[in-house]
Design an enzyme around this catalytic site. Structure first.
Site, PDB file in Angstrom:
ATOM      1  N   HIS A  33       5.662  10.569  -1.120  1.00 34.80           N
ATOM      2  CA  HIS A  33       6.674   9.966  -0.811  1.00 34.80           C
ATOM      3  C   HIS A  33       7.893  10.433  -1.242  1.00 34.80           C
ATOM      4  CE1 HIS A  33       4.579   6.408   0.960  1.00 34.80           C
ATOM      5  NE2 HIS A  33       3.882   6.561  -0.226  1.00 34.80           N
ATOM      6  N   ASN A  42       3.579   0.249   3.371  1.00 34.72           N
ATOM      7  CA  ASN A  42       3.394   1.274   4.522  1.00 34.72           C
ATOM      8  C   ASN A  42       3.496   0.726   5.824  1.00 34.72           C
ATOM      9  OD1 ASN A  42       2.817   3.586   2.969  1.00 34.72           O
ATOM     10  ND2 ASN A  42       0.724   3.420   2.992  1.00 34.72           N
TER      11      ASN A  42
END
Ligand code: NDP
Length: 500
Positions: free
Chosen positions: A54, A127
Site C-alpha cells: 500500500h 480493500n
C-alpha cells in the site's frame, strides 16, 4: 518579495539562500556555512521507508454519519444514535507497487478509514474486494514477494505471480475479482470498500454478533478495461490521486453508504460458509445487508507527507463495542500493521497529528522513546498500579468472553465446501457476458507471460471454478483443453506434481 523572514530549522534568520559560503569567489566551500550543512543534511534524510504494501495512496478528511439505530448490536459510542457524526480520515491505495507506481495498475485497492471517536481512534482497514487471496497470515510475506520484483531481474515476474497462486487454490475467488475490470477501478471514488474480514460487534448486555462492512460507492461503480488502464498508466500515472483531490477541491464530495451484514453466533453456526475464511463472502440472499451510515470526504490534506504519507492505520485499533474475529488473516494483521508503523514512523507515531486520538487523548503508562514530542506524561506516575492518581483501567471496556476449545497446533482451515463454488457463482451468475470476455482477456494477457506448465496448473483452477471459464482461458492461451480438464480432475498435490 515575501514579507515572511526565512530562518534556519532553529529559527535563526537566514541572510542568503542561494550562494554557498566559499573561500574566495572560485574557492572550495567552507564548513563554516552552517546553513548549507543543515539544509543538505536534512535533505539527505527526507525519505522515510515506504510501506512494504500500500505504498502508493491518496487520502482526505471527512465525516461518518449514522443513519440507522444499531445500538442493539454494538455499544460503540460513535454508532450510538442516528444523526451522530464522527470525523474521519480515509486513505485509498494500490497494494503491490512502489510509491511512484501508477494508480491504474491491476491490483486490489486499499480502503482505510480512521474514525476519531470519543472512545479512541477506530480504524477500518479494508480493500475494494470482499475477499482475499490467502486466509492465513503465515502466507502473507510469501504472497507479497510474488507480487514484487524478481530477486535477480528486479522486474515484475509472471512466473512468480502465477506459480504461487496456482499452488494456492484458495486464491481463485480473489483472482477472479482482480482480473475482472474491478481490478482496475476508474477512480478511488468509483469503488466500494469492504472490511473483507469478519469482525465482532457487542452490545451493552455483552451479546455479540459477527459482522462485515460494505462501503458502497454513491458515485457508482466505474472501471477501466485492461486497455484503458494500460493507456492511463502512460497518460497520467497519478490519475486517481488527482481525481480525488480535484473533486474535493471543487466541492464534489465523494460519499459511500455503509451497509452491514450481521449474524448472531447461532445464525453463523448454521451458515454454510466458514465466516472466518476471508476467501468467502456471505451471500446477500442468505445475509441481507442493512444500511447503517454514510461516509463523506470533504476536505483535502494541506500537506500530503504530514497528513497522508504519515497516516497510520491498524486493524487492531478498536473501540469498545467492536473487536476482532478469529479470522487467521486478520489475526496476523493485528500485529503487523502496528509493527510496520513503528518501523516506518517510530514508536511514538500515535503523536503525529493525523494519528493522534484527538477526541480521547492518550492516558497511558507508555513512556519515552524516539520523538516523544509532548510532555511524555509529565510528572505523573509511570507505573500501574499506583496510588498517586494515575489513570486506572475500567472493566466496562473489557470484551465479552469468547468460548474456545481445541488443541493448540497448526490447524489448516477445515473446508465446509471447496474453494471453487463462489468464484464459479461470480463468473456464472453475477458477471455479464462482457464482464466474462474482459476477465478472460485480462487473464490471458498476464498469464501468457508465465511458463506453460504454470499456465496449465492455473487454468485447471479456472476450469474447476467453471468449465466455460477454464475452457475460454485455455483457448486464449492456446492450451490443450483436454489436458486442462485432466489436471482439474486431480488433487492439488497430484496437479502440483504433474506440473512441477
Ligand atoms: P449478489 O448478486 O447478491 O451480489 C453480487 C455482488 O457482486 C454485488 O454486491 C456486486 O457489487 C458484486 N459484483 C458485481 N460484479 C462484480 C465483479 N466483477 N467482481 C466482484 N464483485 C462484483 O450475489 P451473492 O451475494 O450471492 O454473491 C455472489 C458473488 O458475488 C460472490 O461469490 C462474490 O464473488 C460476489 N460478491 C459478493 C458480495 C457479498 O458480500 N455477498 C460482495 C461483492 C461481491 P455491486 O452491488 O457493488 O455492484
Amino acid at each position: 518579495m515575501s514579507k515572511k523572514k526565512l530562518t534556519s530549522a532553529f529559527g535563526k534568520p537566514v541572510g542568503n539562500d542561494i550562494s554557498s559560503e566559499t573561500a574566495g569567489a572560485k574557492g572550495p566551500t567552507l564548513m563554516n556555512d552552517a546553513h548549507l550543512m543543515e539544509k543538505l543534511a536534512h535533505f539527505d534524510r527526507e525519505r522515510i521507508p515506504e510501506r512494504v504494501v500500500h505504498a502508493k495512496g491518496a487520502g482526505a478528511y471527512g465525516y461518518f454519519e449514522v443513519t440507522a439505530d444499531v445500538s442493539k448490536y454494538t455499544k460503540a459510542a460513535f454508532l450510538s444514535e442516528v444523526g451522530k457524526k464522527t470525523e474521519v480520515v480515509a486513505r485509498f491505495s494500490t497494494v503491490g507497487g512502489e510509491k511512484g507506481s501508477a494508480d491504474s495498475e491491476r491490483d486490489p485497492r486499499g480502503f482505510a478509514v480512521k474514525f476519531y471517536t470519543e472512545e479512541g481512534n477506530y480504524d477500518m482497514v479494508g480493500n475494494n474486494t470482499p475477499v482475499f487471496f490467502i486466509r492465513d497470515a503465515m502466507k502473507f510475506p510469501d504472497f507479497i514477494h510474488t507480487q514484487k520484483r524478481h530477486p535477480a531481474t528486479n522486474c515484475k515476474d509472471p512466473d512468480m505471480f502465477w506459480d504461487f497462486l496456482s499452488l494456492t487454490p484458495e486464491s481463485i475467488h480473489q483472482v477472479t475479482v482482480l482480473f475482472s475490470d474491478r481490478g482496475t477501478p476508474a477512480t478511488y471514488r468509483n469503488m466500494n470498500g469492504y472490511s473483507s474480514h469478519t469482525y465482532k460487534w457487542y452490545n451493552e448486555k455483552g451479546e455479540y454478533f459477527w459482522v462485515q462492512y460494505h462501503f458502497k460507492t454513491d458515485q457508482g461503480i466505474s472501471n477501466f478495461t485492461g486497455e484503458e488502464a494500460d493507456a492511463m498508466r502512460g497518460k497520467d500515472p497519478d490519475h486517481a490521486t488527482r481525481d480525488l483531490y480535484e473533486s474535493i477541491e471543487k466541492g464534489d464530495y465523494p460519499s459511500w453508504t455503509l451497509e452491514m451484514q450481521i449474524l448472531t453466533p447461532e445464525q453463523a453456526e448454521k451458515l454454510r460458509w466458514d465466516i472466518f475464511d476471508i476467501t468467502k463472502v456471505w451471500p446477500h440472499s442468505e445475509v441481507p445487508p442493512i444500511t447503517v451510515g454514510k461516509l463523506v470526504l470533504n476536505r483535502n490534506p494541506v500537506n500530503y507527507f504530514a497528513e497522508i504519507e504519515q497516516a497510520a492505520f491498524s486493524p487492531a485499533n478498536f473501540v469498545p463495542g467492536i473487536t476482532a474475529s478469529p479470522d487467521k488473516m486478520l489475526q496476523g494483521r493485528l500485529f503487523s500493521y502496528h509493527d510496520t508503523h513503528i518501523h516506518r514512523l517510530g514508536p511514538n507515531y500515535h503523536l503525529i497529528p493525523v494519528n493522534r486520538p484527538k477526541n480521547s487523548p492518550e492516558m497511558s503508562y507508555q513512556r519515552d522513546a524516539f520523538m516523544r514530542v509532548d510532555d511524555g506524561g509529565g510528572s505523573g506516575p509511570n507505573y500501574w498500579p499506583n496510588s498517586f492518581g494515575g489513570p486506572a483501567p475500567d472493566e466496562s471496556a473489557n470484551e465479552p468472553p469468547l468460548p474456545i476449545e481445541g488443541q493448540a497446533t497448526r490447524h489448516a482451515y477445515e473446508l465446509v465446501d471447496d474453494d471453487f463454488v463462489q468464484p464459479g457463482n461470480l463468473y456464472r451468475d453475477v458477471m455479464t457476458e462482457q464482464d466474462r470476455a474482459n476477465l478472460v482477456r485480462n487473464i490471458v494477457g498476464h498469464l501468457g507471460g508465465a511458463q506453460k506448465r504454470i499456465q496449465l496448473r492455473q487454468t485447471a483452477l479456472f476450469y474447476k471454478a467453471d468449465k466455460d471459464y477454464g475452457t475460454r482461458v485455455a483457448q486464449g492461451l492456446g492450451l490443450d483443453v483436454g489436458e486442462v480438464e485432466k489436471l482439474a480432475a486431480m488433487t492439488q498435490e497430484e496437479r502440483a506434481a504433474a506440473t512441477a
